[in-house]
Scaffold this active site. Structure first.
Site, PDB file in Angstrom:
ATOM      1  N   HIS A 105     -66.809  -1.614   6.013  1.00 14.65           N
ATOM      2  CA  HIS A 105     -67.496  -2.584   5.179  1.00 14.65           C
ATOM      3  C   HIS A 105     -66.557  -4.117   5.697  1.00 14.65           C
ATOM      4  O   HIS A 105     -65.581  -3.970   5.830  1.00 14.65           O
ATOM      5  CB  HIS A 105     -67.088  -2.282   3.526  1.00 14.65           C
ATOM      6  CG  HIS A 105     -68.143  -3.282   2.956  1.00 14.65           C
ATOM      7  ND1 HIS A 105     -69.218  -2.995   2.234  1.00 14.65           N
ATOM      8  CD2 HIS A 105     -67.797  -4.640   2.085  1.00 14.65           C
ATOM      9  CE1 HIS A 105     -69.989  -3.757   1.639  1.00 14.65           C
ATOM     10  NE2 HIS A 105     -68.835  -4.813   1.315  1.00 14.65           N
ATOM     11  N   ASP A 184     -72.582  -2.994  -9.730  1.00 15.21           N
ATOM     12  CA  ASP A 184     -72.311  -4.004  -8.553  1.00 15.21           C
ATOM     13  C   ASP A 184     -73.651  -4.778  -8.206  1.00 15.21           C
ATOM     14  O   ASP A 184     -73.473  -5.996  -7.923  1.00 15.21           O
ATOM     15  CB  ASP A 184     -71.666  -3.462  -7.481  1.00 15.21           C
ATOM     16  CG  ASP A 184     -71.358  -4.330  -6.402  1.00 15.21           C
ATOM     17  OD1 ASP A 184     -70.441  -5.407  -6.689  1.00 15.21           O
ATOM     18  OD2 ASP A 184     -71.884  -4.348  -5.430  1.00 15.21           O
ATOM     19  N   ARG A 191     -72.898 -13.241  -9.218  1.00 16.46           N
ATOM     20  CA  ARG A 191     -71.701 -13.819  -8.539  1.00 16.46           C
ATOM     21  C   ARG A 191     -72.005 -14.901  -7.642  1.00 16.46           C
ATOM     22  O   ARG A 191     -71.527 -15.984  -7.258  1.00 16.46           O
ATOM     23  CB  ARG A 191     -70.739 -12.842  -8.009  1.00 16.46           C
ATOM     24  CG  ARG A 191     -69.779 -11.989  -9.209  1.00 16.46           C
ATOM     25  CD  ARG A 191     -69.115 -10.736  -8.440  1.00 16.46           C
ATOM     26  NE  ARG A 191     -68.112 -11.310  -7.499  1.00 16.46           N
ATOM     27  CZ  ARG A 191     -67.950 -10.577  -6.360  1.00 16.46           C
ATOM     28  NH1 ARG A 191     -68.306  -9.471  -6.400  1.00 16.46           N
ATOM     29  NH2 ARG A 191     -66.966 -11.040  -5.425  1.00 16.46           N
ATOM     30  N   SER A 206     -65.916  -4.646  -6.478  1.00 14.62           N
ATOM     31  CA  SER A 206     -67.336  -4.585  -5.827  1.00 14.62           C
ATOM     32  C   SER A 206     -67.201  -3.718  -4.450  1.00 14.62           C
ATOM     33  O   SER A 206     -68.190  -2.853  -4.404  1.00 14.62           O
ATOM     34  CB  SER A 206     -67.558  -6.040  -5.267  1.00 14.62           C
ATOM     35  OG  SER A 206     -68.634  -5.912  -4.672  1.00 14.62           O
ATOM     36  N   LYS A 210     -68.306   0.351  -4.398  1.00 14.31           N
ATOM     37  CA  LYS A 210     -69.710   1.046  -3.339  1.00 14.31           C
ATOM     38  C   LYS A 210     -69.192   1.947  -2.268  1.00 14.31           C
ATOM     39  O   LYS A 210     -69.900   2.840  -2.138  1.00 14.31           O
ATOM     40  CB  LYS A 210     -70.178  -0.283  -2.865  1.00 14.31           C
ATOM     41  CG  LYS A 210     -71.127  -1.063  -3.627  1.00 14.31           C
ATOM     42  CD  LYS A 210     -71.705  -2.141  -2.673  1.00 14.31           C
ATOM     43  CE  LYS A 210     -70.627  -3.239  -2.451  1.00 14.31           C
ATOM     44  NZ  LYS A 210     -70.960  -4.648  -2.603  1.00 14.31           N
TER      45      LYS A 210
END
Ligand code: URA
Length: 447
Positions: A105, A184, A191, A206, A210
């Site tokens: 990520h 999320d 956001r 967040s 995930k």
């Protein structure tokens, strides 16, 4: 007897939660965070559950998020927030995919199309990639938006099809599938349009909720730092990296964070379809050096974790598969499996050049400003309902450290319906007589 006790315990548990809920009030929680006080685990659970069941409204959650942005959270609060978010939905079971699954990520940047290249490269080395990606957030782009710029490309697969694709070709990238971390999903969209993206606790919870829900065995995070990233200083990036490693470890998942430069855009292309084209260039053996170096670094770590081999061996394998075309073949297989049609990729249609006002060395390219400008011309969203204009964006002709002659091209601009001022674009480039920018691409590995 046993059955009865079980029911009674369940009843008590529910009853306690109900009581906690009844005694709590979102206004008091907002007020507490506004006064920089620590939120309890129960308050954090209440805030997540209440937002999901809509008893807490968007405007109340926006106020609370802003209080968190301004006043922060301590390590315990962030772990509790991550766990509450993780528990808001299901956890993916990837056990029917053989091999060690390594997920990656990025904390987000401008021109960050790394996943488009990295995922097929790692899969071509025999490490299964079952990846859930996100959409653009704030001024930063998202892999799902980039993939959706390929006409026909399907990002919403059922869990069964997602796993089948990984078992068949070693790779699948989808938008959050199933009922994974619905908290999320909602918070991320809120956001994005309430100026509450840039916060270490919110980013860490967040991302990690995930990644933990996605069922991977090991996690690699590219923590971007610099003016185009969500964290601007090395100190903040280290804090974020250490926090995510701590969250991963507390859930028994090996987590490695790589802190990398985001003070200029990554590669040259910014904008969805343009970034897909640049990703293909790298997969074909060309493309910008910084992008290639980052892909090779992250791929080496992922392959070494996935195949449990030495970094040298992993490095040799990933270089080989980028050069011999195996990664590119894997990318084509993946696009076909998810019904994308690369022949119909569209850019522009209006294209013009930005020329250097003087000769010199490019010492700075403002990634944040270019990311915001890309968003304003349609490459990202300004409201939750906005539709993305996939073909618009920028392609740098010069990177930091390059020499440029007066009137030589600095950048190409791809527009559709919205315009952008030449002066604003030019102000993104700093051209000087000497080269003063020596920031490395890879800052540090935290594990
Ligand atoms: N990526 C995410 O998934 N969440 C964030 O908050 C930032 C980047």
């Amino acid at each position: 007897m046993c059955q009865k006790m079980y029911i009674k315990e369940e009843y008590d548990k529910k009853h306690v939660i109900m009581n906690i809920g009844e005694n709590m009030n979102i206004l008091e929680i907002i007020d507490k965070k506004r006064k920089k006080q620590k939120l309890s685990k129960e308050e954090i659970e209440y805030m997540i559950q209440g937002y999901l069941d809509e008893s807490i409204k968007d405007y109340q959650m926006s106020a609370l998020l802003m209080a968190i942005v301004l006043n922060g959270m301590n390590e315990d609060e962030v772990v509790d927030l991550t766990t509450a978010m993780l528990n808001s939905g299901e956890v993916m079971d990837l056990s029917s995919i053989s091999g060690i699954k390594v997920d990656k990520h990025s904390t987000g940047g401008v021109g960050d199309k790394t996943t488009l290249i990295l995922a097929p490269l790692v899969a071509s080395c025999g490490v299964p990639v079952a990846k859930m990606s996100g959409r653009g957030l704030g001024h930063t782009g998202g892999t799902i938006d980039k993939l959706e710029s390929i006409p026909g490309f399907q990002v919403d697969l059922s869990v069964e099809n997602f796993i089948r694709e990984v078992n068949e070709i070693g790779l699948s990238i989808v938008s959050q599938t199933g009922n994974l971390v619905p908290a999320d999903k909602k918070l991320y969209a809120l956001r994005d349009v309430t100026g509450t993206v840039e916060s270490i606790p919110l980013i860490a919870s967040s991302i990690m909720s995930k990644k933990l829900a996605s069922g991977a065995d090991k996690i690699v995070i590219d923590v971007k730092v610099g003016n185009g990233a969500l964290v601007k200083t090395i100190e903040e990036a280290k804090k974020l990296a250490q926090l995510m490693v701590h969250i991963g470890n507390s859930h028994q998942k090996e987590t490695v964070c790589v802190i990398t430069r985001m003070s200029e855009p990554l590669g040259c292309a910014i904008g969805n379809a343009l970034e897909v084209l640049e990703g293909i260039e790298v997969l074909k053996g060309g493309g910008p050096e910084d992008l290639k170096e980052l892909v090779l670094t992250l791929a080496t770590i992922m392959v070494s974790l996935g195949l449990e081999c030495q970094m040298e061996q992993a490095s040799k394998l990933v270089k080989q598969n980028l050069e011999n075309g195996k990664a590119y073949q894997k990318f084509l297989e993946f696009v076909k499996a998810q019904k994308g049609n690369l022949d119909e990729l569209v850019v522009g249609p209006k294209i013009f050049s930005i020329k250097a006002p003087k000769s010199g060395i490019v010492n700075h390219i403002d990634a944040l400003k270019l990311g915001e400008l890309a968003r304003s011309i349609g490459a990202g969203r300004m409201t939750k309902e906005d539709k993305i204009d996939y073909g618009v964006g920028f392609v740098l002709s010069k990177k930091v450290g390059d020499f440029v002659l007066q009137d030589e091209e600095l950048m190409k601009v791809y527009l559709n319906e919205k315009d952008v001022h030449l002066d604003v674009l030019l102000s993104c480039f700093m051209i000087e007589d000497d080269y003063t920018n020596t920031e490395p691409l890879i800052h540090e590995i935290v594990k």
